[in-house]
Write a protein that holds these residues in place. Structure first.
Motif, PDB file in Angstrom:
ATOM      1  N   THR A   1     139.256 -92.759  -3.194  1.00  0.00           N
ATOM      2  CA  THR A   1     138.013 -93.515  -3.362  1.00  0.00           C
ATOM      3  C   THR A   1     137.400 -93.951  -2.319  1.00  0.00           C
ATOM      4  O   THR A   1     138.048 -94.338  -1.280  1.00  0.00           O
ATOM      5  CB  THR A   1     138.262 -94.670  -4.471  1.00  0.00           C
ATOM      6  N   GLY A   2     135.990 -93.316  -1.972  1.00  0.00           N
ATOM      7  CA  GLY A   2     135.305 -93.826  -0.703  1.00  0.00           C
ATOM      8  C   GLY A   2     134.383 -94.908  -1.277  1.00  0.00           C
ATOM      9  O   GLY A   2     133.739 -94.884  -2.257  1.00  0.00           O
ATOM     10  N   VAL A   3     134.120 -95.931  -0.295  1.00  0.00           N
ATOM     11  CA  VAL A   3     133.454 -96.955  -0.492  1.00  0.00           C
ATOM     12  C   VAL A   3     132.407 -97.414   0.586  1.00  0.00           C
ATOM     13  O   VAL A   3     133.152 -97.366   1.958  1.00  0.00           O
ATOM     14  CB  VAL A   3     134.158 -98.391  -0.953  1.00  0.00           C
ATOM     15  N   GLU A   4     131.317 -97.484   0.334  1.00  0.00           N
ATOM     16  CA  GLU A   4     130.455 -97.917   1.670  1.00  0.00           C
ATOM     17  C   GLU A   4     129.379 -99.187   1.408  1.00  0.00           C
ATOM     18  O   GLU A   4     129.093 -99.303   0.011  1.00  0.00           O
ATOM     19  CB  GLU A   4     129.543 -96.743   1.858  1.00  0.00           C
ATOM     20  N   ILE A   5     129.012 -99.995   2.304  1.00  0.00           N
ATOM     21  CA  ILE A   5     128.070-100.724   2.061  1.00  0.00           C
ATOM     22  C   ILE A   5     126.654-100.305   2.111  1.00  0.00           C
ATOM     23  O   ILE A   5     125.561-100.850   1.710  1.00  0.00           O
ATOM     24  CB  ILE A   5     128.219-102.010   3.036  1.00  0.00           C
TER      25      ILE A   5
ATOM     26  N   LEU B   1     142.164 -95.383  -0.756  1.00  0.00           N
ATOM     27  CA  LEU B   1     140.729 -96.157  -0.788  1.00  0.00           C
ATOM     28  C   LEU B   1     140.266 -96.229   0.683  1.00  0.00           C
ATOM     29  O   LEU B   1     140.949 -96.935   1.620  1.00  0.00           O
ATOM     30  CB  LEU B   1     140.989 -97.474  -1.273  1.00  0.00           C
ATOM     31  N   ASP B   2     139.363 -95.564   0.939  1.00  0.00           N
ATOM     32  CA  ASP B   2     138.624 -95.618   2.365  1.00  0.00           C
ATOM     33  C   ASP B   2     137.282 -96.666   2.248  1.00  0.00           C
ATOM     34  O   ASP B   2     136.398 -96.109   1.756  1.00  0.00           O
ATOM     35  CB  ASP B   2     138.270 -94.072   2.768  1.00  0.00           C
ATOM     36  N   LEU B   3     137.566 -97.891   2.825  1.00  0.00           N
ATOM     37  CA  LEU B   3     136.401 -98.803   2.846  1.00  0.00           C
ATOM     38  C   LEU B   3     135.792 -98.551   4.207  1.00  0.00           C
ATOM     39  O   LEU B   3     136.283 -98.648   5.077  1.00  0.00           O
ATOM     40  CB  LEU B   3     137.225-100.105   2.740  1.00  0.00           C
ATOM     41  N   GLY B   4     134.336 -98.275   3.998  1.00  0.00           N
ATOM     42  CA  GLY B   4     133.496 -97.838   5.038  1.00  0.00           C
ATOM     43  C   GLY B   4     133.688 -96.431   5.289  1.00  0.00           C
ATOM     44  O   GLY B   4     133.983 -96.129   6.553  1.00  0.00           O
ATOM     45  N   CYS B   5     133.737 -95.508   4.486  1.00  0.00           N
ATOM     46  CA  CYS B   5     133.936 -94.283   4.535  1.00  0.00           C
ATOM     47  C   CYS B   5     132.882 -93.311   5.405  1.00  0.00           C
ATOM     48  O   CYS B   5     133.108 -92.269   5.679  1.00  0.00           O
ATOM     49  CB  CYS B   5     134.365 -93.646   3.233  1.00  0.00           C
TER      50      CYS B   5
ATOM     51  N   CYS C   1     125.630 -94.361  -0.078  1.00  0.00           N
ATOM     52  CA  CYS C   1     125.891 -94.078  -1.464  1.00  0.00           C
ATOM     53  C   CYS C   1     124.985 -93.432  -2.518  1.00  0.00           C
ATOM     54  O   CYS C   1     125.261 -92.569  -3.095  1.00  0.00           O
ATOM     55  CB  CYS C   1     125.934 -95.681  -2.212  1.00  0.00           C
ATOM     56  N   ARG C   2     123.678 -93.444  -1.924  1.00  0.00           N
ATOM     57  CA  ARG C   2     122.676 -92.505  -2.552  1.00  0.00           C
ATOM     58  C   ARG C   2     122.831 -90.835  -2.286  1.00  0.00           C
ATOM     59  O   ARG C   2     122.889 -90.237  -3.124  1.00  0.00           O
ATOM     60  CB  ARG C   2     121.385 -92.809  -2.152  1.00  0.00           C
ATOM     61  N   HIS C   3     123.225 -90.703  -1.008  1.00  0.00           N
ATOM     62  CA  HIS C   3     123.430 -89.299  -0.788  1.00  0.00           C
ATOM     63  C   HIS C   3     124.640 -88.649  -0.754  1.00  0.00           C
ATOM     64  O   HIS C   3     124.780 -87.619  -0.722  1.00  0.00           O
ATOM     65  CB  HIS C   3     122.896 -89.217   0.855  1.00  0.00           C
ATOM     66  N   HIS C   4     125.832 -89.615  -0.786  1.00  0.00           N
ATOM     67  CA  HIS C   4     127.022 -89.139  -0.928  1.00  0.00           C
ATOM     68  C   HIS C   4     127.973 -89.455  -2.173  1.00  0.00           C
ATOM     69  O   HIS C   4     128.895 -89.032  -2.472  1.00  0.00           O
ATOM     70  CB  HIS C   4     127.845 -89.275   0.261  1.00  0.00           C
ATOM     71  N   GLY C   5     127.247 -90.188  -3.047  1.00  0.00           N
ATOM     72  CA  GLY C   5     127.951 -90.828  -4.146  1.00  0.00           C
ATOM     73  C   GLY C   5     129.204 -91.886  -3.919  1.00  0.00           C
ATOM     74  O   GLY C   5     129.939 -91.773  -4.961  1.00  0.00           O
ATOM     75  N   TRP C   6     128.885 -92.396  -2.728  1.00  0.00           N
ATOM     76  CA  TRP C   6     130.264 -93.426  -2.607  1.00  0.00           C
ATOM     77  C   TRP C   6     130.063 -94.655  -3.605  1.00  0.00           C
ATOM     78  O   TRP C   6     128.910 -94.884  -4.037  1.00  0.00           O
ATOM     79  CB  TRP C   6     130.280 -93.876  -1.435  1.00  0.00           C
ATOM     80  N   ARG C   7     131.227 -95.233  -3.796  1.00  0.00           N
ATOM     81  CA  ARG C   7     131.026 -96.559  -4.676  1.00  0.00           C
ATOM     82  C   ARG C   7     130.404 -97.679  -3.933  1.00  0.00           C
ATOM     83  O   ARG C   7     130.807 -97.693  -2.446  1.00  0.00           O
ATOM     84  CB  ARG C   7     132.563 -96.940  -5.129  1.00  0.00           C
ATOM     85  N   LYS C   8     129.669 -98.395  -4.019  1.00  0.00           N
ATOM     86  CA  LYS C   8     129.118 -99.487  -3.499  1.00  0.00           C
ATOM     87  C   LYS C   8     129.939-100.694  -3.296  1.00  0.00           C
ATOM     88  O   LYS C   8     130.368-101.077  -4.277  1.00  0.00           O
ATOM     89  CB  LYS C   8     127.545 -99.916  -4.097  1.00  0.00           C
TER      90      LYS C   8
END
Length: 196
Positions: free
Chosen positions: A73-77, A50-54, A82-89
């Motif tokens: 899993t990549g997660v971004e605030i 899990l990468d938090l703040g990827c 999130c729109r441009h890379h598809g990360w989980r919000k």
């Protein structure tokens, strides 16, 4: 402290502009190689990351090279990322709050200094909840200022003493150096002099 907007301009400045980028792709690859080598040395199997703040996902790209069989899993605030890379919000403060998921390796690279003290302490507890084995944590502290390149560093971060973090991490993690922490109780033998 003024709220920081993690928009396109932020990522262009600190990730893409060679003159002001915080960390080069080569530096991130070296970080990942160090983490991977230490985990391999300890013989810890990593199946989930899990990468938090990827961010732009540079760490994820490097991790995929050395851990091709791990689910990452990549997660971004940032809504922009999130729109441009598809990360989980999500936020490091409460990501996974309704889930029982744990990850073998959790990455939290240059995120915590953007939080106030209360949210940062809450995030450290959340990191412990999410981590089954290893945590890689990097954060700017007060003691880092003399060696910090202020042109390539977002100085709007909260600068705390390193002891502030170490005290809160010690309840759930054992530091083994290089930003790598092993979740307590330890699942692998680690010599006392290998602990920091």
């Amino acid at each position: 402290m003024k709220k920081i907007l993690f928009d396109r301009a932020y990522y262009e400045k600190f990730y893409l502009d060679d003159a002001t980028q915080a960390v080069s792709t080569q530096e991130q690859e070296r970080q990942v190689n160090l983490i991977y080598a230490h985990i391999e040395y300890l013989q810890i199997e990593i199946k989930s990351v899990l990468d938090l703040g990827c961010g732009l996902g540079q760490f994820i790209t490097s991790l995929q090279k050395v851990m091709p069989n791990a689910t990452i899993t990549g997660v971004e605030i940032s809504d922009y990322l999130c729109r441009h890379h598809g990360w989980r919000k999500g936020s490091v403060t409460d990501f996974g709050a309704q889930l029982a998921d744990q990850y073998d390796l959790v990455i939290c690279n240059d995120v915590l200094a953007y939080l106030n003290n209360a949210n940062c302490a809450k995030s450290i507890k959340n990191l412990a909840k999410l981590t089954s084995q290893c945590l890689y944590l990097s954060v700017l502290t007060e003691e880092d200022l003399p060696i910090c390149d202020e042109l390539a560093t977002d100085m709007r971060q909260h600068l705390r003493p390193s002891q502030w973090y170490k005290k809160r991490l010690a309840a759930d993690f054992c530091s083994v150096g290089g930003g790598l922490f092993i979740r307590k109780p330890l699942s692998v033998p680690i010599w006392q002099l290998e602990q920091i």
